[in-house]
Design an enzyme around this catalytic site. Structure first.
Site, mmCIF file in Angstrom:
data_model
loop_
_atom_site.group_PDB
_atom_site.id
_atom_site.type_symbol
_atom_site.label_atom_id
_atom_site.label_comp_id
_atom_site.label_asym_id
_atom_site.label_seq_id
_atom_site.Cartn_x
_atom_site.Cartn_y
_atom_site.Cartn_z
ATOM 1 N N GLU A 109 9.452 -15.760 -16.895
ATOM 2 C CA GLU A 109 9.891 -15.516 -15.527
ATOM 3 C C GLU A 109 10.228 -16.781 -14.759
ATOM 4 O O GLU A 109 10.566 -16.717 -13.587
ATOM 5 C CB GLU A 109 8.843 -14.690 -14.763
ATOM 6 N N ARG A 145 -2.227 -8.244 -18.204
ATOM 7 C CA ARG A 145 -1.796 -9.551 -17.698
ATOM 8 C C ARG A 145 -2.965 -10.241 -17.001
ATOM 9 O O ARG A 145 -3.641 -9.627 -16.179
ATOM 10 C CB ARG A 145 -0.635 -9.379 -16.710
ATOM 11 N N HIS A 175 0.833 -1.201 0.000
ATOM 12 C CA HIS A 175 0.000 0.000 0.000
ATOM 13 C C HIS A 175 0.867 1.250 0.000
ATOM 14 O O HIS A 175 0.617 2.209 -0.707
ATOM 15 C CB HIS A 175 -0.850 0.067 1.272
ATOM 16 N N ARG A 192 -1.664 -4.708 -14.354
ATOM 17 C CA ARG A 192 -1.910 -5.763 -13.357
ATOM 18 C C ARG A 192 -3.403 -5.832 -13.047
ATOM 19 O O ARG A 192 -3.993 -4.827 -12.674
ATOM 20 C CB ARG A 192 -1.149 -5.456 -12.061
ATOM 21 N N CYS A 216 9.652 -5.944 -17.824
ATOM 22 C CA CYS A 216 8.797 -5.121 -16.981
ATOM 23 C C CYS A 216 9.101 -5.201 -15.496
ATOM 24 O O CYS A 216 8.330 -4.744 -14.678
ATOM 25 C CB CYS A 216 7.327 -5.456 -17.232
ATOM 26 N N ASN A 246 11.899 -9.506 -11.826
ATOM 27 C CA ASN A 246 11.914 -9.773 -10.381
ATOM 28 C C ASN A 246 11.763 -11.261 -10.081
ATOM 29 O O ASN A 246 12.584 -11.853 -9.377
ATOM 30 C CB ASN A 246 10.794 -9.024 -9.657
ATOM 31 N N ASP A 247 10.687 -11.851 -10.616
ATOM 32 C CA ASP A 247 10.472 -13.270 -10.354
ATOM 33 C C ASP A 247 11.563 -14.114 -10.997
ATOM 34 O O ASP A 247 12.025 -15.074 -10.402
ATOM 35 C CB ASP A 247 9.089 -13.709 -10.856
#
Lengths: 591, 96
Positions: free
Chosen positions: A433, A330, A189, A296, A504, A456-457
């Site tokens: 990923e 996505r 958040h 997202r 991304c 990232n993943d």
């Protein structure tokens, strides 16, 4: 407090100087004995404090903007908690029977309740422990007579363990200059709110609650990841200079944001935006986005009630309508652990390696088909073909892509039979990923239209680390040869098969990642909107040929430190002092 | 199973029913149940296989973690027991 220098993870860029304000300070109240004659008065104080907190929360609830209705529900439940008979009675009973102060009794009762919730199996209810704690802390703050208005109510730096939506609604948003938290991550958040408010924010700031006190002057550096508590005169001068320089730099990059990102040797690189809310799409042309590289869709599903196909259609149609170029949407990327109680929550020991992303949606076909129908319908809402693209997360097998294609065909037939306007097909891409996907990029390429690298993943799965486990965080090394070779392989194979390849993850907005991926020939980078003008500016200073040479050197090397040094040298050369305005986790804190 | 099945007991009322709320007893319906239950003078308990809870306490209700379609009993004692059971029972039977 004495001067202290802390470090954190920057999640929203910028520099801010202000007065630190702790939200719900978790001070354990003193155990105070009271006389039997004082019991009634003490209970009265407690009820009064609860009443006051209830009113505060109701006011906060009224301020929640229309597009954040899910926050209202969180606050509504907190309102009920402030008059919960269990909370009230247990606390009053303790005051009566043990003759202790209300604050102490309350803190005991709250911590027992928090334990009860934490021990529940249901992940959604586990999270409610946080609500109980926040309500408890608010009442405690009230009881201790902490006033909510300070003399210096401008230039506030919010500090907390974690920030909840009600906290922000509670304060005058315009007075907040920055946020620092001890917990949280890049999609917490805190991060989302701060980026939306264009203020700097740092999460995972270690020792924050120990080193700083309410009212301390603090400098937060959302570029280098530094937090300075009670800074010296020199620090303040230094950072106000940097703050001004950054503001000027930001203004100048914003002015040129609408221009394309061409390298010095005239290679055009697409710069796209990562977006969470449909309402953000309309603002993207202002930061110069060429399109949406990653939309997202999780937000709509994290509410307590599942979204209807109609709601999803409206949402995606808005994205397609307002995006400055194409929009890659996505499909739902959650595991059973994240979907509140929409489905029977799946309990998995290791959700990151469990039924998430495409695995989850293929197992919940009703839900998935409703999303796919909404997507095909939204695709037809624009006269321009191919504006909406579908992106599949967590692909590790060719069969998964084929299964989605079959579902898309079914959905297309259904919609045709019912006579509902929709696109028969849309460009289909996959997130690369997982290590498995990296090794079969050639096979995957023949089944889809574009690749998007989820850096990232990819890094976490390649390095076999749990991103929640701080003890192995040092292994999240973007410059590891395994990562570099994977990037190269994905881009090369994609190109050989005629696909466009974008990236991304966080690495796309990291100057180190930009140089290397550009050197490997990436077609587009998708970044969070506040970083977008700066990344375009960076690309315009780079020479693609030089980046390619540098990438080749890095690919041949086994020395991570030396590679970082090489890239840093190039960045220093082309950007000079401007490098300090770009956030880099590859290089770490640079101050 | 419907609201007509409310049994009248010597000192109150009882109703056994299945929770129809689509996603189980999460925060929003729990807030509605405790708000509704507080409007009655009778005490009201929810009994499920996960245990018992005071319907007037959102914390108590939430911590029962009752999933969709599970069997529960509402038991009220007091002057307006029947009305209390009917009101909370109505929420249990709503789809969302």
């Amino acid at each position: 407090m004495a001067r202290a220098h802390l470090f954190g993870t920057p999640v929203s860029p910028g520099i801010a100087i202000g007065t630190i304000r702790f939200l719900h300070v978790e001070a354990v109240p003193e155990m105070r004995r009271i006389l039997p004659s004082e019991v009634e008065a003490e209970k009265g104080r407690l009820l009064e404090a609860m009443e006051a907190v209830r009113e505060d929360l109701k006011t906060a609830m009224g301020k929640v903007p229309a597009d954040m209705q899910e926050y209202r529900e969180i606050i509504a439940a907190q309102v009920e908690m402030t008059r919960d008979p269990k909370l009230v009675n247990s606390t009053c009973q303790m005051v009566e029977q043990e003759h202790v102060g209300a604050a102490w009794a309350l803190s005991k009762v709250v911590s027992q309740l928090v334990e009860v919730f934490r021990s529940l199996d249901d992940p959604y209810l586990k999270d409610r422990a946080q609500d109980v704690r926040v309500v408890g802390m608010r009442i405690l703050n009230r009881l201790s007579g902490a006033s909510r208005t300070h003399a210096s109510d401008t230039n506030l730096i919010l500090a907390a363990e974690d920030v909840s939506p009600a906290d922000i609604m509670d304060l005058d948003v315009r007075s907040i200059r920055g946020i620092v938290t001890r917990e949280g991550g890049i999609t917490s958040h805190t991060a989302i709110l701060a980026r939306g408010m264009h203020i700097p924010a740092l999460v995972c700031v270690t020792n924050l609650l120990v080193a700083a006190r309410d009212g301390d002057t603090v400098i937060i550096d959302g570029l280098g990841g530094n937090v300075l508590i009670s800074p010296s005169e020199e620090d303040t001068q230094d950072y106000s200079r940097r703050e001004k320089a950054y503001a000027a730099w930001q203004a100048s990059t914003r002015d040129t944001a609408r221009w394309p990102a061409d390298t010095r040797d005239a290679l055009r690189v697409g710069v796209l935006a990562n977006v969470e809310h449909a309402s953000e799409a309309a603002e993207l042309s202002g930061v110069g986005a060429d399109g949406i590289g990653l939309y997202r869709t999780e937000f709509a599903f994290l509410k307590e009630v599942m979204p209807s196909e109609e709601e999803l259609f409206e949402e995606y149609a808005t994205v397609v309508r307002d995006a400055p170029g194409h929009g890659a949407i996505r499909t739902l990327d959650v595991g059973g652990d994240k979907l509140t109680r929409a489905q029977e929550a799946v309990r998995e020991a290791n959700p990151a390696l469990g039924l998430r992303g495409i695995r989850f949606t293929l197992h919940n076909q009703d839900l998935f088909k409703s999303q796919l129908r909404a997507l095909l319908r939204a695709a037809a809402s624009s006269p321009e073909q191919g504006r909406l693209r579908i992106l599949l997360p967590m692909i590790s097998m060719v069969e998964e892509v084929r299964a989605v294609k079959r579902l898309l065909q079914e959905v297309d037939q259904e919609l045709s039979m019912r006579g509902i306007a929709h696109a028969a097909s849309v460009p289909l891409g996959i997130m690369v990923e997982t290590p498995a996907a990296v090794f079969i990029t050639d096979q995957l390429a023949r089944e889809c239209d574009f690749f998007s690298i989820g850096t990232n993943d990819l890094i976490h799965y390649l390095m076999a680390i749990d991103h929640n486990n701080m003890r192995v965080a040092y292994l999240a090394e973007a410059m590891h040869p395994a990562v570099i070779r994977s990037l190269k392989r994905i881009i090369d194979t994609g190109h050989r098969e005629g696909l466009s390849v974008s990236a991304c993850g966080e690495l796309s907005s990291d100057p180190f990642g930009v140089v290397l991926m550009l050197g490997m020939g990436i077609d587009a980078l998708s970044v969070s909107p506040p970083f977008l003008p700066g990344i375009k500016h960076l690309i315009r200073q780079l020479d693609a040929q030089a980046c390619t040479e540098l990438a080749s050197q890095v690919l041949l090397s086994s020395d991570i430190r030396a590679c970082k040094h090489l890239v840093n040298e190039m960045l220093q050369k082309v950007l000079g002092h401007e490098l300090a305005f770009l956030t880099s986790t590859v290089m770490g804190a640079r101050a | 199973m419907s609201l007509e099945d409310i049994e009248i007991l010597p000192r109150g009322a009882r109703l056994t029913l299945r929770l129809k709320i689509a996603n189980g007893l999460h925060a929003r319906p729990a807030a509605r149940i405790s708000r509704e239950a507080q409007r009655y003078r009778s005490s009201l308990r929810i009994i499920s296989e996960n245990g018992e809870a005071d319907a007037k306490s959102i914390l108590d209700v939430l911590s029962l973690a009752i999933p969709h379609n599970s069997l529960c009993t509402l038991e009220a004692t007091g002057p307006d027991a029947r009305e209390a059971v009917a009101a909370v029972g109505t929420i249990f039977l709503q789809q969302d």
